[in-house]
Design a protein around this motif. Sequence first.
Motif, PDB file in Angstrom:
ATOM      1  N   UNK A 138      45.835  49.013  26.506  1.00  0.00           N
ATOM      2  CA  UNK A 138      45.752  49.772  25.255  1.00  0.00           C
ATOM      3  C   UNK A 138      44.310  50.083  24.873  1.00  0.00           C
ATOM      4  N   UNK A 139      43.359  49.498  25.563  1.00  0.00           N
ATOM      5  CA  UNK A 139      41.961  49.735  25.241  1.00  0.00           C
ATOM      6  C   UNK A 139      41.483  51.038  25.874  1.00  0.00           C
ATOM      7  N   UNK A 140      40.468  51.640  25.246  1.00  0.00           N
ATOM      8  CA  UNK A 140      39.949  52.909  25.749  1.00  0.00           C
ATOM      9  C   UNK A 140      39.333  52.754  27.137  1.00  0.00           C
ATOM     10  N   UNK A 141      38.630  51.641  27.338  1.00  0.00           N
ATOM     11  CA  UNK A 141      38.000  51.367  28.628  1.00  0.00           C
ATOM     12  C   UNK A 141      38.689  50.162  29.254  1.00  0.00           C
ATOM     13  N   UNK A 142      39.209  50.341  30.447  1.00  0.00           N
ATOM     14  CA  UNK A 142      39.897  49.256  31.145  1.00  0.00           C
ATOM     15  C   UNK A 142      38.917  48.599  32.104  1.00  0.00           C
ATOM     16  N   UNK A 143      38.623  47.338  31.844  1.00  0.00           N
ATOM     17  CA  UNK A 143      37.708  46.596  32.705  1.00  0.00           C
ATOM     18  C   UNK A 143      38.492  45.895  33.815  1.00  0.00           C
ATOM     19  N   UNK A 144      37.778  45.532  34.867  1.00  0.00           N
ATOM     20  CA  UNK A 144      38.346  44.789  35.997  1.00  0.00           C
ATOM     21  C   UNK A 144      39.628  45.435  36.549  1.00  0.00           C
ATOM     22  N   UNK A 145      39.563  46.687  36.967  1.00  0.00           N
ATOM     23  CA  UNK A 145      40.789  47.365  37.429  1.00  0.00           C
ATOM     24  C   UNK A 145      41.439  46.711  38.641  1.00  0.00           C
ATOM     25  N   UNK A 146      40.630  46.180  39.566  1.00  0.00           N
ATOM     26  CA  UNK A 146      41.222  45.530  40.742  1.00  0.00           C
ATOM     27  C   UNK A 146      42.007  44.284  40.322  1.00  0.00           C
ATOM     28  N   UNK A 147      41.379  43.465  39.494  1.00  0.00           N
ATOM     29  CA  UNK A 147      42.052  42.254  39.025  1.00  0.00           C
ATOM     30  C   UNK A 147      43.262  42.603  38.168  1.00  0.00           C
ATOM     31  N   UNK A 148      43.139  43.658  37.384  1.00  0.00           N
ATOM     32  CA  UNK A 148      44.252  44.058  36.525  1.00  0.00           C
ATOM     33  C   UNK A 148      45.477  44.431  37.353  1.00  0.00           C
ATOM     34  N   UNK A 149      45.268  45.123  38.454  1.00  0.00           N
ATOM     35  CA  UNK A 149      46.396  45.480  39.313  1.00  0.00           C
ATOM     36  C   UNK A 149      47.037  44.234  39.918  1.00  0.00           C
ATOM     37  N   UNK A 150      46.213  43.269  40.306  1.00  0.00           N
ATOM     38  CA  UNK A 150      46.753  42.030  40.872  1.00  0.00           C
ATOM     39  C   UNK A 150      47.560  41.263  39.836  1.00  0.00           C
ATOM     40  N   UNK A 151      47.071  41.209  38.602  1.00  0.00           N
ATOM     41  CA  UNK A 151      47.802  40.525  37.534  1.00  0.00           C
ATOM     42  C   UNK A 151      49.068  41.299  37.186  1.00  0.00           C
ATOM     43  N   UNK A 152      48.984  42.627  37.190  1.00  0.00           N
ATOM     44  CA  UNK A 152      50.164  43.447  36.902  1.00  0.00           C
ATOM     45  C   UNK A 152      51.262  43.200  37.928  1.00  0.00           C
ATOM     46  N   UNK A 153      50.878  43.006  39.179  1.00  0.00           N
ATOM     47  CA  UNK A 153      51.868  42.726  40.220  1.00  0.00           C
ATOM     48  C   UNK A 153      52.586  41.410  39.948  1.00  0.00           C
ATOM     49  N   UNK A 154      51.866  40.448  39.372  1.00  0.00           N
ATOM     50  CA  UNK A 154      52.492  39.170  39.020  1.00  0.00           C
ATOM     51  C   UNK A 154      53.533  39.347  37.921  1.00  0.00           C
ATOM     52  N   UNK A 155      53.340  40.371  37.099  1.00  0.00           N
ATOM     53  CA  UNK A 155      54.242  40.600  35.969  1.00  0.00           C
ATOM     54  C   UNK A 155      55.512  41.339  36.372  1.00  0.00           C
ATOM     55  N   UNK A 156      55.502  41.968  37.539  1.00  0.00           N
ATOM     56  CA  UNK A 156      56.698  42.670  37.984  1.00  0.00           C
ATOM     57  C   UNK A 156      56.450  44.148  38.232  1.00  0.00           C
ATOM     58  N   UNK A 157      57.410  44.788  38.878  1.00  0.00           N
ATOM     59  CA  UNK A 157      57.266  46.174  39.321  1.00  0.00           C
ATOM     60  C   UNK A 157      57.038  47.134  38.162  1.00  0.00           C
ATOM     61  N   UNK A 158      57.768  46.944  37.072  1.00  0.00           N
ATOM     62  CA  UNK A 158      57.632  47.866  35.941  1.00  0.00           C
ATOM     63  C   UNK A 158      56.227  47.823  35.359  1.00  0.00           C
ATOM     64  N   UNK A 159      55.690  46.622  35.192  1.00  0.00           N
ATOM     65  CA  UNK A 159      54.335  46.488  34.653  1.00  0.00           C
ATOM     66  C   UNK A 159      53.311  47.052  35.622  1.00  0.00           C
ATOM     67  N   UNK A 160      53.509  46.828  36.912  1.00  0.00           N
ATOM     68  CA  UNK A 160      52.583  47.360  37.909  1.00  0.00           C
ATOM     69  C   UNK A 160      52.592  48.886  37.885  1.00  0.00           C
ATOM     70  N   UNK A 161      53.761  49.474  37.776  1.00  0.00           N
ATOM     71  CA  UNK A 161      53.857  50.937  37.716  1.00  0.00           C
ATOM     72  C   UNK A 161      53.127  51.480  36.495  1.00  0.00           C
ATOM     73  N   UNK A 162      53.292  50.804  35.363  1.00  0.00           N
ATOM     74  CA  UNK A 162      52.605  51.220  34.140  1.00  0.00           C
ATOM     75  C   UNK A 162      51.092  51.139  34.307  1.00  0.00           C
ATOM     76  N   UNK A 163      50.628  50.072  34.951  1.00  0.00           N
ATOM     77  CA  UNK A 163      49.189  49.905  35.168  1.00  0.00           C
ATOM     78  C   UNK A 163      48.644  50.996  36.083  1.00  0.00           C
ATOM     79  N   UNK A 164      49.375  51.316  37.133  1.00  0.00           N
ATOM     80  CA  UNK A 164      48.936  52.366  38.058  1.00  0.00           C
ATOM     81  C   UNK A 164      48.835  53.702  37.327  1.00  0.00           C
ATOM     82  N   UNK A 165      49.822  54.010  36.515  1.00  0.00           N
ATOM     83  CA  UNK A 165      49.803  55.275  35.770  1.00  0.00           C
ATOM     84  C   UNK A 165      48.611  55.341  34.823  1.00  0.00           C
TER      85      UNK A 165
END
Length: 235
Positions: A138-165
């Motif tokens: 929800x923040x204007x600037x997303x920090x740590x994009x690589x780590x964010x994708x890895x954490x999103x994958x831990x949360x499940x497919x729907x969250x990962x898809x949202x992060x990728x978008x």
Amino acid sequence: MQNDALATRDRESGTTSAVGRLLRALTDPEFTDEEGRPDPSQVTDEELGSLFVAAYRVDTSAPLAMRAAAATIRAAARDRRPRYTPAACRRLFELLVEECGEHGWADLTLGLDALRDCTGPVPDVSEPARSLVGMCLVRDVVRQPYALLAVAALAGKETLTTAVERLSRDVGPIVADETAVIAGLPPAEQAVLSEMDREHRFVAPLAHTWHRSADNPAYVAFARRALETAADRTD
């Protein structure tokens, strides 16, 4: 919790160990160690992991002895490779959620490191992972994009898809391509790439991060496409 386990071990031994003194220094505002500051070299890697989690939320408002103990543990964790029990892993993710909620950011690589060095079955951290990703996106600037994708994958497919978008929004085709490639990597490879997100502005990523990336066919194919695209732009 892991703090209770450390304290119980001390009581059963009938002595006050280095880990016991450090734990009390981290959790008891009234604690004073008359024997001097404990040496963290006397604690095991697993104990160090639990102590690191206990020290995580110790801030400048804490008593001096507590801040000193936390600084000692953090320094030891930088010099060594702590191991984390499943309970410590779960608790660290919960603390990251608290940190992100209060300050708008938390170092996601800490949670990924804990899971990498977990001493037992990797715990289900999908719930705190989902919360972390939601607060970051929800923040204007997303920090740590690589780590964010890895954490999103831990949360499940729907969250990962949202992060990728979200990470593919308003970026060029090369970044969008890389984001999609990373999202499709196995969790271990995502975690390796997250090391490029460590918060040291003037320190290059560890060499093995790049070497491991070069071993992954999908990432190598992306790098080749990116170079070809860049070359086409210069023609």
